[in-house]
Each structure stands twice: as C-alpha cells, then as structure tokens.
Motif scaffolding. Structure first.
Motif, PDB file in Angstrom:
ATOM      1  N   ASP A   1       0.813  -1.219   0.000  1.00 46.56           N
ATOM      2  CA  ASP A   1       0.000   0.000   0.000  1.00 46.56           C
ATOM      3  C   ASP A   1       0.842   1.262   0.000  1.00 46.56           C
ATOM      4  OD1 ASP A   1       1.018  -0.671   2.387  1.00 46.56           O
ATOM      5  OD2 ASP A   1      -0.866  -0.594   3.518  1.00 46.56           O
TER       6      ASP A   1
ATOM      7  N   TYR B   1      -7.144   2.543   1.676  1.00 44.45           N
ATOM      8  CA  TYR B   1      -7.968   2.208   2.836  1.00 44.45           C
ATOM      9  C   TYR B   1      -9.333   2.846   2.778  1.00 44.45           C
ATOM     10  CZ  TYR B   1      -3.826   0.066   4.604  1.00 44.45           C
ATOM     11  OH  TYR B   1      -2.754  -0.736   4.724  1.00 44.45           O
TER      12      TYR B   1
ATOM     13  N   ARG C   1     -13.138   1.011   3.983  1.00 42.50           N
ATOM     14  CA  ARG C   1     -13.983   1.814   4.883  1.00 42.50           C
ATOM     15  C   ARG C   1     -15.321   2.095   4.229  1.00 42.50           C
ATOM     16  NH1 ARG C   1     -13.668   3.900   9.953  1.00 42.50           N
ATOM     17  NH2 ARG C   1     -15.095   5.658  10.257  1.00 42.50           N
TER      18      ARG C   1
ATOM     19  N   ARG D   1     -14.220  11.936   6.529  1.00 36.58           N
ATOM     20  CA  ARG D   1     -12.872  12.433   6.806  1.00 36.58           C
ATOM     21  C   ARG D   1     -11.962  12.218   5.617  1.00 36.58           C
ATOM     22  NH1 ARG D   1      -9.018  13.036  10.944  1.00 36.58           N
ATOM     23  NH2 ARG D   1     -10.623  13.055  12.511  1.00 36.58           N
ATOM     24  N   LEU D   2     -12.056  11.008   5.005  1.00 37.13           N
ATOM     25  CA  LEU D   2     -11.157  10.693   3.910  1.00 37.13           C
ATOM     26  C   LEU D   2     -11.465  11.560   2.692  1.00 37.13           C
ATOM     27  CD1 LEU D   2     -11.078   6.808   4.194  1.00 37.13           C
ATOM     28  CD2 LEU D   2      -9.322   8.445   4.891  1.00 37.13           C
TER      29      LEU D   2
ATOM     30  N   ASN E   1       6.382  -2.177  10.479  1.00 39.59           N
ATOM     31  CA  ASN E   1       6.331  -2.032   9.027  1.00 39.59           C
ATOM     32  C   ASN E   1       5.114  -2.713   8.416  1.00 39.59           C
ATOM     33  OD1 ASN E   1       8.596  -0.527   8.543  1.00 39.59           O
ATOM     34  ND2 ASN E   1       9.950  -2.323   8.624  1.00 39.59           N
TER      35      ASN E   1
ATOM     36  N   ARG F   1      -0.805  -1.252   9.696  1.00 41.59           N
ATOM     37  CA  ARG F   1      -1.202   0.118   9.388  1.00 41.59           C
ATOM     38  C   ARG F   1      -2.237   0.539  10.433  1.00 41.59           C
ATOM     39  NH1 ARG F   1       2.662  -0.667   6.772  1.00 41.59           N
ATOM     40  NH2 ARG F   1       2.820  -0.815   4.513  1.00 41.59           N
TER      41      ARG F   1
ATOM     42  N   PHE G   1      -7.125   5.807  11.458  1.00 43.55           N
ATOM     43  CA  PHE G   1      -8.109   6.555  12.246  1.00 43.55           C
ATOM     44  C   PHE G   1      -9.191   7.027  11.288  1.00 43.55           C
ATOM     45  CE2 PHE G   1      -9.468  10.763  14.016  1.00 43.55           C
ATOM     46  CZ  PHE G   1     -10.274  10.240  15.005  1.00 43.55           C
ATOM     47  N   GLU G   2     -10.335   6.435  11.455  1.00 43.61           N
ATOM     48  CA  GLU G   2     -11.461   6.722  10.578  1.00 43.61           C
ATOM     49  C   GLU G   2     -11.070   6.578   9.117  1.00 43.61           C
ATOM     50  OE1 GLU G   2     -13.054  10.487  11.573  1.00 43.61           O
ATOM     51  OE2 GLU G   2     -13.727   9.866  13.543  1.00 43.61           O
ATOM     52  N   GLY G   3     -10.335   5.502   8.857  1.00 42.37           N
ATOM     53  CA  GLY G   3      -9.949   5.224   7.470  1.00 42.37           C
ATOM     54  C   GLY G   3      -8.700   5.951   7.037  1.00 42.37           C
ATOM     55  N   GLN G   4      -8.259   6.846   7.850  1.00 44.63           N
ATOM     56  CA  GLN G   4      -7.074   7.592   7.451  1.00 44.63           C
ATOM     57  C   GLN G   4      -5.863   6.983   8.098  1.00 44.63           C
ATOM     58  OE1 GLN G   4      -7.164  11.713   8.497  1.00 44.63           O
ATOM     59  NE2 GLN G   4      -5.001  12.027   7.897  1.00 44.63           N
ATOM     60  N   ARG G   5      -4.830   6.828   7.266  1.00 42.83           N
ATOM     61  CA  ARG G   5      -3.617   6.255   7.810  1.00 42.83           C
ATOM     62  C   ARG G   5      -2.995   7.189   8.817  1.00 42.83           C
ATOM     63  NH1 ARG G   5       0.264   3.673   3.395  1.00 42.83           N
ATOM     64  NH2 ARG G   5       1.439   3.362   5.319  1.00 42.83           N
TER      65      ARG G   5
ATOM     66  N   GLN H   1       0.167   8.458  10.489  1.00 42.69           N
ATOM     67  CA  GLN H   1       1.600   8.496  10.260  1.00 42.69           C
ATOM     68  C   GLN H   1       2.299   8.624  11.612  1.00 42.69           C
ATOM     69  OE1 GLN H   1       2.438   7.693   7.484  1.00 42.69           O
ATOM     70  NE2 GLN H   1       0.561   8.114   6.326  1.00 42.69           N
ATOM     71  N   PRO H   2       3.534   8.184  11.653  1.00 40.55           N
ATOM     72  CA  PRO H   2       4.218   8.235  12.957  1.00 40.55           C
ATOM     73  C   PRO H   2       4.275   9.645  13.540  1.00 40.55           C
ATOM     74  CG  PRO H   2       5.468   6.936  11.392  1.00 40.55           C
ATOM     75  CD  PRO H   2       4.340   7.538  10.633  1.00 40.55           C
TER      76      PRO H   2
ATOM     77  N   LEU I   1      -4.795  14.909  14.224  1.00 42.30           N
ATOM     78  CA  LEU I   1      -5.867  14.060  13.703  1.00 42.30           C
ATOM     79  C   LEU I   1      -7.211  14.458  14.282  1.00 42.30           C
ATOM     80  CD1 LEU I   1      -4.176  10.537  13.764  1.00 42.30           C
ATOM     81  CD2 LEU I   1      -4.620  11.993  11.806  1.00 42.30           C
TER      82      LEU I   1
ATOM     83  N   GLU J   1      -7.787   1.779  14.471  1.00 44.31           N
ATOM     84  CA  GLU J   1      -7.873   0.414  13.946  1.00 44.31           C
ATOM     85  C   GLU J   1      -6.518  -0.008  13.417  1.00 44.31           C
ATOM     86  OE1 GLU J   1     -10.857   0.387  10.984  1.00 44.31           O
ATOM     87  OE2 GLU J   1     -12.449   1.017  12.347  1.00 44.31           O
TER      88      GLU J   1
ATOM     89  N   GLN K   1      -3.670  -4.925   8.652  1.00 41.79           N
ATOM     90  CA  GLN K   1      -2.468  -5.489   8.024  1.00 41.79           C
ATOM     91  C   GLN K   1      -2.088  -4.660   6.810  1.00 41.79           C
ATOM     92  OE1 GLN K   1      -0.276  -8.089   8.466  1.00 41.79           O
ATOM     93  NE2 GLN K   1      -1.091  -8.109  10.551  1.00 41.79           N
ATOM     94  N   GLU K   2      -0.852  -4.686   6.537  1.00 44.96           N
ATOM     95  CA  GLU K   2      -0.361  -4.010   5.336  1.00 44.96           C
ATOM     96  C   GLU K   2      -1.056  -4.598   4.116  1.00 44.96           C
ATOM     97  OE1 GLU K   2       3.528  -5.278   4.356  1.00 44.96           O
ATOM     98  OE2 GLU K   2       4.027  -3.437   3.283  1.00 44.96           O
ATOM     99  N   GLN K   3      -1.467  -3.746   3.219  1.00 45.88           N
ATOM    100  CA  GLN K   3      -2.122  -4.217   1.993  1.00 45.88           C
ATOM    101  C   GLN K   3      -1.085  -4.585   0.961  1.00 45.88           C
ATOM    102  OE1 GLN K   3      -4.710  -0.977   1.028  1.00 45.88           O
ATOM    103  NE2 GLN K   3      -6.525  -2.039   1.834  1.00 45.88           N
TER     104      GLN K   3
END
Lengths: 1153, 101
Positions: free
Chosen positions: A962, A995, A999, A1010-1011, B63, B66, B69-73, B75-76, B83, B92, B95-97
C-alpha cells in the motif's frame, strides 16, 4: 442288453467306432455266437437282390461276400434277385476282376499296390516293392565321377535325389525350360538326348534311374528364365494335398506326376507307371480312376480271401463286429421352417448302444430310446412325395439329355456363363457342371493350357453325368413301392438295422448323397424350388442312412399316440429323440474314416507279406494309436507318405487335381520372348530333333512370376520345407557343377583337337546353335545378377551354395576363337573403331550444341520463372500491406470512437522510458540502504524504507504494498493538479488511499467523510474534478476505481480482465457519487463504463498495472496505447525513482504526454 | 464521535485542544479485531509512541501494520491534535495491503 451304454450322443458324427469297446476285450467267439443267435434268417449279401443278376459284377468279390459272417445283421433284406435287375446293383464303377489279373499276366510285372488293411480301425499300408532290378552296368559313356557318386548313393536314391536337386534348382530359379526327360525305358533313354537322362526301370515308380552321356553336350538347363516348371507348378500349388499334413507328398507322387506331365497322354503315363492297375477305358461313363480303384480293391480282397482261409474268417468276423456302424440309430424327420425359409431337419438323437454281450444277445433289448415309436410307413414316397421324386428324376434326366446333346456352355465363372448363355441352352446344367468341376477338379486357371481346361471339363462332365445316372437309379430303387412292400413283409417288426443292397450299392448311396449335397449347395447360385430342395434334403438323409445300413427314414414314421391328437392333450415331458438341424448342415459322412476301397471286405493277412517287402506302416499316425495287439509289426517305420483322407487311391497323386492359385500370373509375353518363341518354333520345325522341340515347348509355356514371389521368404521357406531344397542343393549342387564343367572341358578339348586337325577358314562366320537359348541364357544371367555383369562368376544362388547351373557357358569362351562372336550390337560397334572415328567428332559437336541449347533454354526458363515468382511475391506483399493498413485504420477508428466516449487519447510520447543511470543507481542504493533509515516520505507523510523498495517494489515478481501504491497515486494527482495549476483545495484530480475502499464497504459513504475531505472531494467542487483515483486492494489484488465527475463516468480497471471492471464496484462508486452529490445527482447523466487496458498475464504485476493505469486515466491517456505488459519491469524502477524523487518532476515529469 | 467530527464542527476539539483548559490526556483504544488495548496519551504526544508500544505488545513489526483513524492512515508523526482526535476514539490496526495477482 443290461450293460448298454446309454450315453446319448448329440453329435452328428455317425462314426461311432471309437466308442466301441477295445477289441482285445472281446473274444473271437462272440461274433459266431451272434451270428447264430442274432439272425433268424441268415442271409448273405450274395443272395441279395441283383447281385447275381449282374454277371459283369466282380466275381472276385463274390467269395468274400459269401463267406462273410453277417454278425449282428439279421435284418438284411433279400428280395429275389431277378425281380429288379434294373435296380441292383447300382451303377457304380464295377469291373470284372479278371481284367487286372489278365493285365498282370500280360505285363508280368509285380504289382505295386498300396493296401489298406482295416484291422481294429487301423489302416496299414503295405507297400511292396518289387525285387530290385539288377543295377545297370555303368556304361562307358559315363564319367568316373558320376559313376562313383552313383555307386556310393545307390542307383535308385541317386537318380531320385539328383532329379530332385535339378528340379529344386529349376524351381528356385523359376526356370522356364523343362526338367530332364524321364524316359520309359533304358533303351529310350539311350536313344534320347541330354547330358543326364532319367528313365524308369521296371514298373514301380520307385525305380528311377539316371545315366550320363558325357559326349552329349546338351545340359538339361538351357535357360535363365523365370518360370515354374509345369510339373512343379502342380506340385507347389496344390496346397490342400501337399501341406495339410505338414508333410511332403510322397516322392512317388512327385516323380510320377512329372512323368505324367511329360508324357503326351496322362492315361498312358499312369499305365506306364502302374501297369498293373490302370487299364484301358472300356466304358465311357466310368472313369479310369474308379475302374482301377475297384479293380485293385477286388484284387486285394480276392487274394486275401483265397489265401487266408478260416483263420482270416474269424478275424474278419471280429473286425466286422467292431467296424459295424450300428452303434447309433438315426431317424430323421424334417420340416420346413416357415419363418426364415430354411429347411430344418428333425433328427432322432443318436443313442450309443453298448456292444452286445452274452447276457443280451439281441440288440433290440433297449426300449427307451424311442425307437419303438416308429413303424413302417405305408408308402416310401409318402415323406418326400412322389411328385417331388418324379420331378427331381425328370430334372436329372433332362440334364443328362442336355449333356448328351451338348446343349451347354462353359465359362470361367458363373457370371460369364450367365452372360454368354444362348437361348435354347441349358443354363442350370451349365452352371451346375461348372460348379461341379470347380468343386471336384478345381477351377479353370488362366495359366492353364486349353488342353488342361478341356480335360478338366470332360472329366467333370463324365463324373457329373455318372452321378446323375446313379441318382436316378437310386431313386428308382429306394422309392420303389414293390421293394418296400417286400421289405415290410419280410420284417414284421421294424428292424433296427436295414442292410439294403450290397456293398457297392451302399457305397453308391454315399456317392449319391454327396452328389445331392452338391446339388443342394447349388441353391446359392440357382433358384430352386423350396419343395424340391426339401425333397433333396430328405433324399440326402435317406442316402446317408442306406450308406450306414440304418433304417431309411422314408420307410418309417412315428406312431401317433391316439390321445395326442385329441384336444386338451398336454404333451408329456417324455424323452425326446428328436433334434433339429438345419439342412445346410447336412452332409454325408463316410461310414468309416476312409472310403477306400470299401468298408466291408477286409484285407488280407499280413502274413502274406514277404520278409523282404518294402515296409509295413501304420497309416494314420496322428489319428489313431498303433495297435497293441499287432505283435509282429515291424518296429517303428520311419517315414510314410500319409495319404489324405480324400485321396481316393494311393497312386493317384494328390497333386494331379490341384487348383492353381491366383498368384500365378497370366501369361505376359515380351517382344523378346515372342521372338524367341518364333525362333524356337522355326528350329523345331527345321531340325526336328527332340532338343529343339523341348526348347519350343519351353518357350511356349513361358510366364514369369514376379521377382517378389521368388524372394518371398514365406514361399522360400515353404519350398524348403516341401522339397528339401537346401538338402539337395548342398548335396548335389557342387556335384552337378563339377559335372557341368567337366562336360564343358570335354567339349573344349574336342574343339582343340578339331582345330589341330584342320584350321577353320577365317571367313567362316560361326553361328552358335542353338543361337537364342545359349545367347539369351548368358545375357539373362548377366541381367539378373548385376555384380556379375562383367564376369562369368556364378551369382549367389538362393540357397547359399553355388548354383550349379549358372556357371557354365555352353559354348567355348570367346577369347579362344579366332573370329569374334558378338553378343550384341553394342559389342559389335565397340570393336569397330574406325567406323566410329569418322563420326565421333560430329557427334561431339552435336552434343556440345545440344548442351548449349539446353543450358540456354534452361536459363531462359529460369529467368522467366524468377520474374514470375517476383511478381507473385510483390503482389502478395502489396496485399498484405493493404490488409495491414485496413486493419490499422479500423483499429484507429475504433480507438477514436472509444476516445470520443472516454476522452482518452493516445500519448504523444512513450509513457515508460528508460530512467537515467543516476536514478538507476539511486534506486539501487535505496534497495541497499539501512533497513531502518527513512528514505523518503510520501505526500501522505508515510515514510518509505528500504523494505518498501527492496521487498515490495523492485524485484520483478514482488507484490506491491500500500505504501508504494498510495504514494504513487498521490504523486500522480499531485502532478496533474500542479500541471493544471489547480490548488490542493480545488484539485482537478483527487486521489484516495487504498484504505478508503474497505472503509466505504464497511461504514458506507457516510463513514468516509474524513477521507473525502482530506482528498478535497466535496459536493461543491465535485464537478470540477476531472478524475478521482481510488486504488482498491481486494484479496491481494490491486485494481483501480475511477470517478470522472466531469464526464459523469465511473469505471473500474482490473488488469487481469484487460481493464474491464466489476459491476459491483461500479455500482458502489455510483452510490458514492450519489452520496456526495446528494440533490445534484442526476442518474441519467452517469454511466459506468470499462476502459481498455493491457491485460495482465502474470501473477505479480497488478500493482504496477494499477499505478500505470492511474497515470493514464489521470492524464487522459488510453492505457492500451500507452504501455504494454512487458514494459512493467522498467516501470517498477521508474515508480521507485518517482517515489525517491518525491513526485513526477524533473526527469520524471509527465509533461508532453 | 465520528458523526460529530463529520458534522463539520471541528472547532470544538480543536478549540479544546488549543485551549489550555482542555483535558491534557486522551483515552485511545487500539484494536486489531482480536485485541483491544487502551492507551492514555497526551494530545501532543506523537502517535508513533503508541504505535510502537502496541506493536511491541502484540509482537508485530511496525512495518507490516497500518494504523487507521477513521480510514485515514496514521503516520508516525501524527498527534491526536493533528488528527483531531477526541477522548475515547479508536485506532484500527490493519495489516499491510499487498497485492499482486
């Protein structure tokens, strides 16, 4: 009969001989006892009707018939002899026995008679050879070598084997010239011609002799041609009689046959070879064969009876008891099957009867076989019908008349006969005779001479008419009511055995039966009335019964149970004695295994044989076991010519009635052969000597089998087996060769001597005589053996040894001659040097001219050919070009149409190009970087590490993750927005992460606010967006969903389906659009469509496809026109570089696409 | 909460976050369908800390997962503030896609 063997036999085999008890178990007295007690009115055959009324009948047979004990035959009919002189005896060949005796007396020759003794079912051959004649003194004209060899081998054996060696050699080479003559006597041989002369000495066929005439330079073989000798043709072609036993035919037969074939008249030949047996034909209707057969039989019997006396009688009685064919009872009733039209014969099951014992002397003791249900009928013609009998008799009489008047036609086949039939001619008889001839004497072969054909036909005619006569007489006798009533009066109760007529009559009944069988078999070619056919079948059964001394079925009928006819009668399950069989299976089986000369009179005792007699042999070696009782039998005779079952008489060679096979080709004569025939004919006429005549005959009968036939290993093997080819070749090949060379040397010496005496005149032209055979022989030999074309060395013979006949040139060698003899024109011209010199130059010139002309013409032809070829190719290429253009135009048109629809266009330059070395090394470095180092951050802020490049992107078969997909997609939209000058808030191209789709599926469009917001997709700016890119990862497969708000399109690109999408994805997209647009959504405006994209054919590139498709769609390019699958390995590196480059800028700018 | 966030009223948490009176700490649930782990973090703390802690606890590599948060990745470098997270929000873990075929 208490110990009656009650095993019912269902087989139709009427010869129950082997079921009889072992002869040793029975004392001789039984027969006497039976004779006394069993017959209330002992009668003899001599008293039987008609026998005494025929004075011409064999008197020699009379004594034995009178003395014959009629054991177990109490019921033989003895009507008054004089009442029916026209009926009995039947018209079978019968001869006065005095004739052979007289013949013996006149010729004063010891008879050679193969005699078959019937003793306890065994046949014995006694071949008595005459005392060996004194060996002829070796004449002075024989060479020492010849004499030595002959003395070593013995006269008879030597001649025989030598003859066979020559014959075999002829056969192997398929020589067309005849075999050496066999002369009738030594005098003839002396006066004859040929280097080796064979003759028959004395009167037995075993007395072949050979003499050599060393001064006669005519070697027997003068040809190199391919031809089966006529005699051998007969021999090898009769495979039924030669090979059925797996044995060679008797040597006698071969030699005799050859002798016959070389004679002018076959009858004379027979007489010559077997003077005691053959005799001049008196009665035209009786074949000489039958005459001699009967004469011989009678002779044997009379002699046996005369010498044996009482002891023989007891043996005879014993034998007769065993040989009686009365182990079974047979009654046949017949009906016609209405369904299929075939005649079904109902027959009484045969039931084995045990031999009569002391306790039950009467053989009428058994009551449970159904025989008691039979009774005399009132009229013998009742079964068959008087009309039918008369009709058949009339038909036979008509046929006889046709034969007499010659109102017939012959032909090669039935069809030919039918074609050539003229009105007024008797078609049926013609066909019948034709068939009869084919059956009895073999078909007409194309290779046969006219004489042989005529001979066959005449024989068939005679035999056929004889059978007709016999059949008429048979009917007249058997179905005579007067005779029948006499029988009835004589036997108040129905006898189980009915001995009707004499031995000859019963034998004749068999012949009639066989003939009727033949007539019945004609139904396949001639239309016959079913009624008549049935009548014939019934007659066959009658004849069969008479032959076997059984109750004639026409004379009896079943007693009808009075209650059976009543209504309501339920048939009891009583033992049925009836069995059915088809009329097609009817055949007359001989009362005994053999039919020679007659089953009844037994043979003489073996004590008559002299100790020096030739040999005593048990005949049917494989069929019956040798007698245990035969104490005096000589130990183990080694070799015996086993005669065929069908052989009628021993001296009648089985080869003589062969049927030529079809593989002997019809005669084809080459011009050369025709010429030779002409020359030999001329020679024969002019010179008139025997040698020339033979040459002529040989040339006449030339025909050649194919070379394949000769080389056929099967034939070679067969010949080897039959004739012992290798044996004779080994034994006599070199010997004959030596003889030949000896002869040649002799001639040469003579020549030398002559030359010394007087010189030949130089101008004398030597004409080799006979010119053609010698010349042709040489030439043909050379032709047939290619390697020996220049030498005189013998070609390899087929059986390995040196062929004795191929080596000798019959004339002196040319080199010794003063005057050359030219074998051919070429030879002649080759020697004539001067004459040729004159023209050679001219010939060379002409030859050169011709070559030049040929080459010129060839060149022209070639040029024309090439030009035409070029034109054709040009045309072809032009057509292909046109086709290609058309194809291209069509495709472009389609693409344009699609482009109008989708708004996608062809890229102006290649989408995927090589990356520079700089970026290549950077990519490589990224793959080797520190795993924990953050190499670059995507627009999303996601850091990319070495793992993303090394594991998830760069390997050719790596599955993209991804990070790579989302990073790339974001850079794409970023580039498009930058390129179009759109801000991030009001983008032209929006990109969602991968993602988003899960969703959307799990929370619905409302859960994705949000997205969407982050991607700046709002209701307000929705129609400003050109495209929204949504990567989807579903079940480890990357696809791309696209929304193109400006064009009101949703699409889904699946690289595995060449860009086609899934309908549920598109439906979901439309749902999303509806959610975003809310009231602005007009469903009719929107369409879900498929874009064309390159198809993924591997299992790892879908992520790369997805990114590249996204690039194309975002840029408004047609994916199929932008890239191909095999560019994607490079595209992986480009993507890596773009990611490292943080976007499509610099080298990776998408400008100008 | 999500509704609240989507309803276009980002002002409240943002205001809250900015405001000194807003609660310093947030309770954040992290779930990967099997496990639920609650973290109490400051609004300004980088979520990287949380993610690392979760991965260590679950024995996973950072690594290969993933955080969404509400579908949004996530980031560290993200913080609950960036957010716009609120107390009790859920992260949530996916797994990595990966996809290829």
């Amino acid at each position: 009969m208490p110990n009656q063997v009650s095993t019912p036999r269902t087989t139709r085999n009427s010869r129950g001989l082997r079921q009889s008890p072992e002869p040793s178990s029975k004392p001789a007295g039984i027969s006497k006892r039976r004779r006394i007690s069993g017959s209330p009115t002992p009668t003899t055959n001599a008293q039987f009707l008609g026998q005494s009324s025929q004075p011409a009948q064999a008197p020699a047979l009379q004594p034995i018939q009178e003395e014959e004990p009629h054991a177990g035959t109490p019921t033989s009919v003895a009507p008054p002899a004089a009442t029916r002189p026209q009926v009995f005896p039947p018209p079978i060949a019968l001869l006065p026995a005095a004739r052979p005796a007289a013949n013996h007396a006149t010729t004063n020759s010891p008879p050679w008679t193969p005699v078959r003794l019937q003793i306890r079912y065994r046949n014995r051959y006694i071949e008595r050879t005459p005392p060996p004649p004194p060996t002829p003194k070796s004449p002075g004209c024989e060479t020492r070598r010849f004499r030595q060899r002959r003395d070593k081998e013995g006269d008879e054996k030597f001649a025989r084997e030598l003859y066979q060696a020559i014959r075999n050699d002829h056969h192997m080479r398929s020589c067309w010239c005849g075999l050496p003559m066999i002369y009738n006597s030594r005098e003839e041989a002396e006066a004859g011609s040929g280097h080796l002369r064979f003759y028959v000495e004395g009167f037995g066929p075993k007395t072949l002799r050979v003499i050599q005439k060393k001064d006669d330079l005519r070697w027997h073989c003068i040809c190199g041609n391919l031809e089966y000798p006529a005699a051998y043709k007969n021999l090898i072609n009769d495979n039924t009689s030669v090979n059925a036993n797996g044995k060679r035919p008797a040597e006698d037969s071969e030699i005799d046959l050859i002798a016959q074939n070389q004679g002018t008249d076959s009858a004379e030949s027979v007489e010559r070879v077997l003077p005691g047996l053959a005799e001049p034909v008196v009665n035209e209707e009786e074949s000489p064969l039958a005459q001699s057969m009967w004469a011989q039989a009678r002779d044997i019997v009379s002699r046996a009876v005369a010498t044996m006396g009482g002891s023989a009688l007891s043996i005879l009685g014993k034998i007769r008891q065993q040989l009686r064919g009365d182990a079974y009872e047979t009654i046949d009733t017949r009906r016609q099957d209405a369904q299929n039209g075939t005649i079904i014969v109902k027959r009484v099951k045969r039931q084995a009867r045990g031999p009569p014992t002391k306790d039950s002397p009467s053989d009428q003791a058994s009551d449970d076989d159904g025989f008691e249900n039979l009774m005399w009928t009132d009229n013998p013609t009742k079964r068959i019908g008087l009309e039918q009998i008369q009709c058949i008799a009339q038909e036979f009489a008509n046929q006889l008349k046709s034969i007499e008047t010659g109102n017939l036609i012959g032909g090669a086949s039935v069809a030919a006969i039918q074609l050539q039939i003229q009105p007024g001619q008797d078609l049926g008889t013609s066909i019948a005779i034709h068939k009869y001839q084919e059956q009895e004497y073999g078909p007409m072969m194309p290779g046969e001479s006219d004489r042989a054909k005529a001979d066959k036909l005449v024989k068939a005619l005679k035999s056929y008419s004889k059978c007709l006569n016999m059949s008429i007489d048979f009917m007249r006798v058997v179905y005579d009511p007067a005779l029948f009533h006499e029988l009835k009066e004589k036997h108040k109760t129905l006898p189980r055995r009915l001995e009707l007529g004499g031995v000859e009559f019963r034998q004749g009944a068999k012949t009639v039966g066989e003939f009727l069988c033949f007539i019945q078999s004609l139904k396949s070619v001639c239309a016959m009335e079913p009624v008549l056919l049935e009548a014939i079948c019934k007659m066959i059964v009658d004849a069969n019964a008479i032959h076997k001394k059984e109750m004639v079925p026409s004379f009896v009928e079943l007693k009808l149970n009075p209650i059976e006819g009543m209504p309501g009668f339920f048939p009891e399950d009583k033992k049925s004695i009836l069995e059915e069989l088809s009329a097609d299976e009817l055949n007359i089986q001989p009362l005994y295994d053999f039919r020679y000369p007659s089953p009844e009179p037994s043979d003489k005792d073996e004590s008559e044989d002299q100790p020096g007699d030739y040999r005593l042999v048990s005949k049917p070696k494989g069929i019956l076991k040798p007698s245990r009782e035969w104490v005096d039998a000589p130990a183990s005779p080694k070799y015996v010519p086993t005669p065929q079952k069908k052989r009628k008489i021993a001296f009648h060679s089985p080869v003589s009635n062969f049927t030529a096979p079809s593989h002997i080709p019809a005669r084809v004569m080459t011009p050369y052969e025709a010429e030779r025939l002409r020359c030999t004919k001329l020679l024969a006429e002019v010179l008139g000597d025997e040698h020339s005549k033979r040459l002529f005959e040989a040339a006449q009968t030339v025909s050649r089998p194919t070379i394949e036939d000769q080389l056929n290993p099967e034939i070679v093997r067969r010949d080897e087996r039959e004739m012992g080819l290798a044996y004779h070749a080994r034994k006599y090949g070199s010997f004959l060769e030596d003889l030949q060379t000896d002869m040649v040397e002799r001639e040469e010496e003579k020549e030398e001597r002559k030359k010394l005496r007087f010189k030949p005149s130089p101008i004398a032209v030597r004409i080799p005589l006979p010119p053609l055979p010698s010349d042709s022989t040489q030439r043909r030999r050379r032709d047939r053996t290619p390697e020996s074309s220049d030498t005189d060395s013998p070609p390899p013979s087929p059986f390995g040894a040196k062929n004795p006949f191929l080596t000798r040139p019959p004339e002196p060698k040319p080199k010794r001659k003063t005057e050359p003899v030219y074998a051919s024109l070429e030879e002649f011209f080759a020697t004539d040097q001067e004459g040729l010199l004159l023209s050679r130059e001219r010939i060379d010139q002409v030859e050169i001219y011709r070559q030049i002309r040929d080459e010129f013409e060839a060149g022209l032809r070639r040029q024309v050919e090439e030009k035409r070829q070029r034109e054709i190719e040009e045309e072809e290429r032009r057509k292909q070009e046109e086709r290609r253009k058309e194809e291209e135009a069509r495709r472009r048109k389609e693409a344009d149409e699609l482009a109008v629809l989708t708004g996608l266009r062809r890229p102006n330059r290649s989408l995927i190009t090589r990356i520079s070395d700089e970026w290549d090394s950077k990519v490589r470095n990224a793959a080797n970087a520190n795993p924990s180092t953050e190499l670059v951050k995507t627009l999303e802020g996601q850091p990319l590490t070495r793992r993303d490049f090394e594991e998830k992107l760069l390997p050719p078969t790596a599955w993209l993750n991804d990070n790579v997909i989302i990073g790339s997609i974001l850079y794409i939209s970023d580039y498009v927005n930058n390129a179009k000058g759109a801000s991030n808030q009001e983008p032209k191209c929006a990109a969602l992460t991968s993602y988003f789709w899960p969703r959307l599926l799990s929370h619905g469009p409302s859960g994705c606010g949000r997205l969407l917001r982050r991607a700046s997709v709002r209701k307000a700016n929705f129609f400003d967006l050109e495209s929204i890119l949504i990567p989807i990862c579903d079940n480890a497969h990357w696809t791309l969903a696209v929304i193109r708000p400006q064009k009101r399109q949703v699409a889904h690109l699946d690289s595995l389906r060449a860009g086609r999408g899934h309908d549920d994805v598109k439906a979901k997209l439309l749902e999303l659009v509806r959610f975003i647009l809310e009231d602005q959504f007009v469903e009719s405006e929107w369409s879900a469509l498929d874009f064309e994209a390159p198809r993924q054919t591997n299992g790892w590139d879908c992520g790369v496809f997805t990114i590249t498709n996204a690039m194309c769609i975002a840029l408004g390019l047609n994916p199929t026109q932008s890239y191909t699958e095999n560019q994607l390995l490079l595209q992986r590196r480009r993507i890596a570089a773009v990611l490292l480059n943080e976007g499509f800028k610099g080298e990776f700018s998408l400008d100008g696409l | 909460m999500a509704d609240h966030a989507e309803n276009g009223s980002p002002g409240q948490p943002g205001v809250g976050a900015d405001a000194p009176g807003a609660p310093e700490h947030l309770n954040i649930k992290v779930t990967d369908n099997n496990n639920e782990v609650f973290f109490k973090i400051k609004r300004s703390t980088k979520l990287e800390k949380l993610m690392t802690a979760f991965c260590e606890r679950q024995g996973k590599s950072l690594n290969s997962v993933r955080f969404l948060f509400e579908g949004q990745r996530v980031q560290p470098g993200d913080t609950p503030d960036t957010l716009e997270m609120q107390d009790g929000d859920t992260l949530e873990v996916h797994q990595e896609q990966v996809g290829g075929c």
